[in-house]
Design an enzyme around this catalytic site. Structure first.
Site, PDB file in Angstrom:
ATOM      1  CG  HIS A  59     -58.699 -95.761 -21.748  1.00 36.12           C
ATOM      2  ND1 HIS A  59     -59.496 -94.652 -22.795  1.00 36.12           N
ATOM      3  CD2 HIS A  59     -58.551 -97.135 -22.830  1.00 36.12           C
ATOM      4  CE1 HIS A  59     -60.313 -95.783 -23.167  1.00 36.12           C
ATOM      5  NE2 HIS A  59     -59.949 -96.612 -22.340  1.00 36.12           N
TER       6      HIS A  59
ATOM      7  CD  GLU B  40     -61.000-103.061 -24.036  1.00 31.20           C
ATOM      8  OE1 GLU B  40     -61.116-104.605 -23.673  1.00 31.20           O
ATOM      9  OE2 GLU B  40     -61.591-102.540 -23.674  1.00 31.20           O
TER      10      GLU B  40
END
Length: 195
Positions: free
Chosen positions: A12, A85
């Site tokens: 990202h 994550e």
């Protein structure tokens, strides 16, 4: 073990916590202005890859990156909680990463999700994501990149900058190493990482 398919990976774009070197984990920090710009640059690379589908972490920083990359492509996007994550527990928002080296060796660290459990979660998510139409773009996180490298037998774990596209290629021969190529504009090889 991962299916032997080539795939693309995109970390990202930048967030304010990335900029401040704060551990984000599962905290849903949005992209900052630079992160939005980075995602737009990644879009130009992604446009030349012949992608057919996108698999994305369910956290907003990854979802927004995928949305920007997909703006002109119009590809099907599938969200996966399993590609989020790793949970850094009490280190959320902290700049203390002193425990990471021990964690990378599967050493016990109180609070965060263990590296072993994280890899198992990512493996499950990747197996599912790689059933999508190929070539697949995985939009996720720096920790996912570390988990993939360890799963694929990389002794040293390389860092991937925000909004850099990487191509993962399976072994050319039985028992051979996977190869990761970090792509820059054009796309032209920027760096090759081998196990």
């Amino acid at each position: 073990m991962l299916p032997h398919h080539s795939f693309y990976f995109l970390r990202h774009g930048e967030t304010d916590w990335n900029k401040a070197r704060r551990l984000q984990g599962l905290t849903d920090v949005p992209l900052n202005a630079r992160g939005e710009e980075q995602a737009a640059l990644a879009r130009t690379i992604a446009a030349g890859l012949g992608l057919k589908s996108i698999a994305v972490s369910s956290l907003s920083r990854a979802r927004r990156t995928a949305e920007i990359v997909n703006r002109d492509l119009g590809l099907p996007v599938t969200h996966y909680d399993t590609l989020r994550e790793f949970d850094v527990g009490p280190y959320e928002g902290s700049t203390d990463g002193s425990w990471l080296e021990h964690w990378f060796t599967d050493g016990a660290v109180e609070g965060p999700e263990s590296f072993s459990n994280f890899r198992q979660r990512i493996l499950g998510g990747m197996i599912e994501a790689l059933t999508l139409e190929h070539p697949v773009l995985i939009v996720a996180h720096g920790g996912v990149f570390w988990a993939l490298q360890r799963m694929l037998g990389f002794a040293e774990l390389a860092h991937i900058p925000n909004a850099v596209v990487a191509r993962f290629d399976p072994p050319a021969t039985v028992g051979g190493p996977w190869q990761i190529t970090l792509l820059s504009g054009a796309p032209s090889p920027q760096a090759v990482i081998t196990a």
